[in-house]
Design a protein around this motif. Structure first.
Motif, PDB file in Angstrom:
ATOM      1  N   TRP A  74      25.946  67.936  65.847  1.00 58.75           N
ATOM      2  CA  TRP A  74      27.435  68.263  65.060  1.00 58.75           C
ATOM      3  C   TRP A  74      28.281  67.777  66.509  1.00 58.75           C
ATOM      4  CZ3 TRP A  74      27.664  68.407  60.583  1.00 58.75           C
ATOM      5  CH2 TRP A  74      26.628  68.858  58.997  1.00 58.75           C
ATOM      6  N   VAL A  75      28.468  67.073  66.642  1.00 60.87           N
ATOM      7  CA  VAL A  75      30.053  67.098  67.689  1.00 60.87           C
ATOM      8  C   VAL A  75      30.807  66.139  66.201  1.00 60.87           C
ATOM      9  CG1 VAL A  75      30.251  65.283  69.140  1.00 60.87           C
ATOM     10  CG2 VAL A  75      27.949  65.553  68.878  1.00 60.87           C
ATOM     11  N   TYR A  76      30.447  65.754  65.354  1.00 65.00           N
ATOM     12  CA  TYR A  76      31.459  65.261  64.512  1.00 65.00           C
ATOM     13  C   TYR A  76      31.843  65.959  63.381  1.00 65.00           C
ATOM     14  CZ  TYR A  76      32.447  61.609  68.564  1.00 65.00           C
ATOM     15  OH  TYR A  76      32.524  61.298  69.196  1.00 65.00           O
ATOM     16  N   ASN A  77      32.959  66.068  62.257  1.00 62.15           N
ATOM     17  CA  ASN A  77      32.764  66.349  61.525  1.00 62.15           C
ATOM     18  C   ASN A  77      31.790  65.308  60.369  1.00 62.15           C
ATOM     19  OD1 ASN A  77      33.609  66.521  58.194  1.00 62.15           O
ATOM     20  ND2 ASN A  77      34.248  68.473  58.974  1.00 62.15           N
ATOM     21  N   GLN A  78      30.816  65.752  59.597  1.00 58.79           N
ATOM     22  CA  GLN A  78      29.871  64.857  59.255  1.00 58.79           C
ATOM     23  C   GLN A  78      30.726  63.803  57.887  1.00 58.79           C
ATOM     24  OE1 GLN A  78      27.476  63.361  60.183  1.00 58.79           O
ATOM     25  NE2 GLN A  78      25.612  63.373  58.870  1.00 58.79           N
ATOM     26  N   GLU A  79      31.348  64.433  56.888  1.00 60.84           N
ATOM     27  CA  GLU A  79      31.808  64.065  56.177  1.00 60.84           C
ATOM     28  C   GLU A  79      33.497  62.957  57.118  1.00 60.84           C
ATOM     29  OE1 GLU A  79      34.612  64.555  52.553  1.00 60.84           O
ATOM     30  OE2 GLU A  79      33.822  66.672  53.525  1.00 60.84           O
ATOM     31  N   LEU A  80      33.733  63.251  58.022  1.00 63.80           N
ATOM     32  CA  LEU A  80      35.114  62.527  58.595  1.00 63.80           C
ATOM     33  C   LEU A  80      34.286  61.350  59.635  1.00 63.80           C
ATOM     34  CD1 LEU A  80      37.800  64.649  60.001  1.00 63.80           C
ATOM     35  CD2 LEU A  80      37.865  63.555  57.923  1.00 63.80           C
ATOM     36  N   LEU A  81      33.246  61.368  59.562  1.00 61.82           N
ATOM     37  CA  LEU A  81      32.579  61.220  60.956  1.00 61.82           C
ATOM     38  C   LEU A  81      32.167  58.915  59.196  1.00 61.82           C
ATOM     39  CD1 LEU A  81      31.790  59.058  63.186  1.00 61.82           C
ATOM     40  CD2 LEU A  81      29.202  60.456  63.473  1.00 61.82           C
ATOM     41  N   ASN A  82      31.283  59.606  58.695  1.00 61.01           N
ATOM     42  CA  ASN A  82      30.949  58.733  56.915  1.00 61.01           C
ATOM     43  C   ASN A  82      32.129  58.393  56.978  1.00 61.01           C
ATOM     44  OD1 ASN A  82      29.220  58.185  55.303  1.00 61.01           O
ATOM     45  ND2 ASN A  82      29.625  59.005  54.020  1.00 61.01           N
ATOM     46  N   MET A  83      33.370  58.481  56.505  1.00 64.64           N
ATOM     47  CA  MET A  83      34.438  57.861  55.538  1.00 64.64           C
ATOM     48  C   MET A  83      34.677  56.922  57.098  1.00 64.64           C
ATOM     49  SD  MET A  83      38.023  59.319  55.703  1.00 64.64           S
ATOM     50  CE  MET A  83      38.682  59.819  56.887  1.00 64.64           C
ATOM     51  N   ALA A  84      34.839  57.106  58.496  1.00 58.57           N
ATOM     52  CA  ALA A  84      35.327  56.028  59.370  1.00 58.57           C
ATOM     53  C   ALA A  84      34.312  55.134  59.603  1.00 58.57           C
ATOM     54  CB  ALA A  84      35.736  57.088  60.883  1.00 58.57           C
ATOM     55  N   PHE A  85      33.392  55.323  59.315  1.00 63.92           N
ATOM     56  CA  PHE A  85      31.972  54.180  59.208  1.00 63.92           C
ATOM     57  C   PHE A  85      33.194  53.343  58.094  1.00 63.92           C
ATOM     58  CE2 PHE A  85      29.684  55.764  62.496  1.00 63.92           C
ATOM     59  CZ  PHE A  85      29.342  54.818  62.901  1.00 63.92           C
ATOM     60  N   SER A  86      32.893  53.862  56.357  1.00 64.84           N
ATOM     61  CA  SER A  86      32.898  53.325  55.138  1.00 64.84           C
ATOM     62  C   SER A  86      33.955  52.778  55.943  1.00 64.84           C
ATOM     63  CB  SER A  86      32.906  54.447  54.208  1.00 64.84           C
ATOM     64  OG  SER A  86      31.616  55.178  54.418  1.00 64.84           O
ATOM     65  N   ARG A  87      35.150  53.385  56.305  1.00 66.48           N
ATOM     66  CA  ARG A  87      36.494  52.638  55.808  1.00 66.48           C
ATOM     67  C   ARG A  87      36.457  51.173  57.449  1.00 66.48           C
ATOM     68  NH1 ARG A  87      40.291  55.074  54.117  1.00 66.48           N
ATOM     69  NH2 ARG A  87      42.092  53.796  54.790  1.00 66.48           N
ATOM     70  N   CYS A  88      35.846  51.015  58.249  1.00 68.99           N
ATOM     71  CA  CYS A  88      36.016  49.782  59.098  1.00 68.99           C
ATOM     72  C   CYS A  88      34.932  48.827  57.969  1.00 68.99           C
ATOM     73  CB  CYS A  88      35.243  50.480  60.287  1.00 68.99           C
ATOM     74  SG  CYS A  88      36.025  51.322  61.718  1.00 68.99           S
ATOM     75  N   ILE A  89      33.881  49.663  57.701  1.00 70.34           N
ATOM     76  CA  ILE A  89      32.905  48.222  57.143  1.00 70.34           C
ATOM     77  C   ILE A  89      33.591  47.531  56.030  1.00 70.34           C
ATOM     78  CG2 ILE A  89      30.659  47.835  55.536  1.00 70.34           C
ATOM     79  CD1 ILE A  89      29.146  49.952  57.635  1.00 70.34           C
ATOM     80  N   SER A  90      34.188  48.987  55.149  1.00 75.83           N
ATOM     81  CA  SER A  90      34.648  48.063  54.346  1.00 75.83           C
ATOM     82  C   SER A  90      36.407  47.182  54.398  1.00 75.83           C
ATOM     83  CB  SER A  90      35.074  49.237  53.084  1.00 75.83           C
ATOM     84  OG  SER A  90      33.714  50.286  52.653  1.00 75.83           O
ATOM     85  N   HIS A  91      36.742  47.336  55.840  1.00 76.36           N
ATOM     86  CA  HIS A  91      38.126  46.886  55.836  1.00 76.36           C
ATOM     87  C   HIS A  91      38.782  47.620  55.402  1.00 76.36           C
ATOM     88  CE1 HIS A  91      36.204  42.641  56.602  1.00 76.36           C
ATOM     89  NE2 HIS A  91      35.494  43.095  57.090  1.00 76.36           N
ATOM     90  N   LEU A  92      39.036  48.468  55.216  1.00 78.32           N
ATOM     91  CA  LEU A  92      39.951  49.556  55.526  1.00 78.32           C
ATOM     92  C   LEU A  92      41.002  50.465  56.494  1.00 78.32           C
ATOM     93  CD1 LEU A  92      38.528  50.806  51.632  1.00 78.32           C
ATOM     94  CD2 LEU A  92      40.577  49.258  51.699  1.00 78.32           C
ATOM     95  N   PRO A  93      41.214  50.166  57.338  1.00 75.24           N
ATOM     96  CA  PRO A  93      42.152  50.513  58.345  1.00 75.24           C
ATOM     97  C   PRO A  93      42.238  51.998  57.998  1.00 75.24           C
ATOM     98  CG  PRO A  93      42.699  48.572  58.843  1.00 75.24           C
ATOM     99  CD  PRO A  93      43.125  48.240  56.973  1.00 75.24           C
ATOM    100  N   TYR A  94      42.535  53.224  58.685  1.00 73.24           N
ATOM    101  CA  TYR A  94      43.372  54.740  58.341  1.00 73.24           C
ATOM    102  C   TYR A  94      45.090  53.943  58.198  1.00 73.24           C
ATOM    103  CZ  TYR A  94      43.661  54.601  63.487  1.00 73.24           C
ATOM    104  OH  TYR A  94      43.808  54.645  64.489  1.00 73.24           O
TER     105      TYR A  94
END
Length: 293
Positions: free
Chosen positions: A273-293
């Motif tokens: 529980w170093v990071y918020n799990q939902e936000l970490l999942n979102m970050a990976f998903s955005r990077c893999i899907s080529h959707l920068p913040y």
């Protein structure tokens, strides 16, 4: 004492330094000191700085080049304001930058470090970084999502924690500092443009890219260690491909490796529980899907 201290290190930037200084001196908010540290420039920058007569300017001249980290730490030690702001010698602050950032900090006493949006001086689209502390904490595993020359910090926090930039992380000393502080203090990013970021061949990210990339990798590995992970060369490459948006969704091997790596990290995060799990999942998903913040 002034309300704010602006730290502006300079090294061989005679083409741009006066414009950077002027953008601070014409701020709509005037209760500040500007600490200019010329780090042994040999191109005439020191002479240009020496001609400035504004009483709010504190000039420091080094006989020889000591490096950016030494200048930054000297600036932290010299600052007397309630807030410390960073400025680079090749950028331009918007006229209301200090007023906007100081007002935000005055109204949000729990925030100790705050960045903001910026626009490239070539007229690019405004770059808005993750706003909330948990978003910043998560994205720092991937990118340096705190733009250094837009930063404002509380001086009391600097003194309380004994904050200094670390020379062991060359050309990514800011990325290292944010990854360190994000576990100790609250951070934020304003979705307001406060800086025109100049892109040119002489900037650090162009001159020392290989060293900067290697240093950033060491910083990320320190964060992965908190998840109980020690990345191999192959795993480091997968992470690099993910954060650089290089995963090809039509390449089955590349895509499945990226998903497997992301799920591995997410599983470890469920344990620690170093990071918020939902936000970490979102970050990976955005990077893999080529959707920068």
């Amino acid at each position: 004492m002034p309300k704010a201290s602006v730290i502006l290190p300079v090294y061989n930037n005679s083409d741009f330094v006066l414009e950077a200084i002027h953008s601070i001196l014409v701020q709509t908010y005037s209760d500040f000191e500007l600490i200019i540290i010329d780090d042994g420039s040999t191109d005439g920058s020191a002479f240009l700085i020496s001609q400035i007569a504004d009483p709010r300017v504190i000039k420091i001249f080094h006989d020889t080049n000591r490096g950016l980290v030494a200048s930054l730490n000297e600036g932290l030690n010299k600052a007397t304001g309630e807030y410390i702001l960073r400025m680079d010698s090749d950028d331009i602050s918007t006229p209301d930058r200090l007023g906007v950032q100081i007002s935000f900090m005055d109204q949000n006493s729990l925030i100790d470090v705050c960045g903001a949006a910026f626009t490239t001086s070539s007229g690019g689209v405004m770059k808005v970084n993750p706003a909330s502390h948990d978003e910043i904490k998560t994205w720092l595993l991937f990118h340096c999502c705190m733009c250094h020359p837009t930063i404002i910090m509380r001086t009391s926090m600097i003194h309380q924690l004994g904050v200094q930039y670390d020379s062991n992380y060359p050309h990514a000393e800011d990325y290292e500092l944010w990854n360190r502080l994000v576990f100790q203090v609250q951070m934020a990013n304003l979705p307001i443009n406060v800086l025109y970021y100049r892109q040119h061949n002489g900037q650090v990210s162009n001159q020392h890219r290989a060293i900067q990339d290697a240093t950033a990798r060491r910083i990320r590995q320190r964060q992965f260690s908190q998840l109980g992970l020690e990345l191999s060369e192959a795993e480091n490459q997968i992470m690099l491909d993910i954060l650089e948006f290089k995963i090809n969704p039509y390449d089955y091997s590349s895509y499945t490796k990226a998903l497997g790596f992301a799920n591995w990290v997410l599983d470890q995060n469920r344990k620690y529980w170093v990071y918020n799990q939902e936000l970490l999942n979102m970050a990976f998903s955005r990077c893999i899907s080529h959707l920068p913040y």
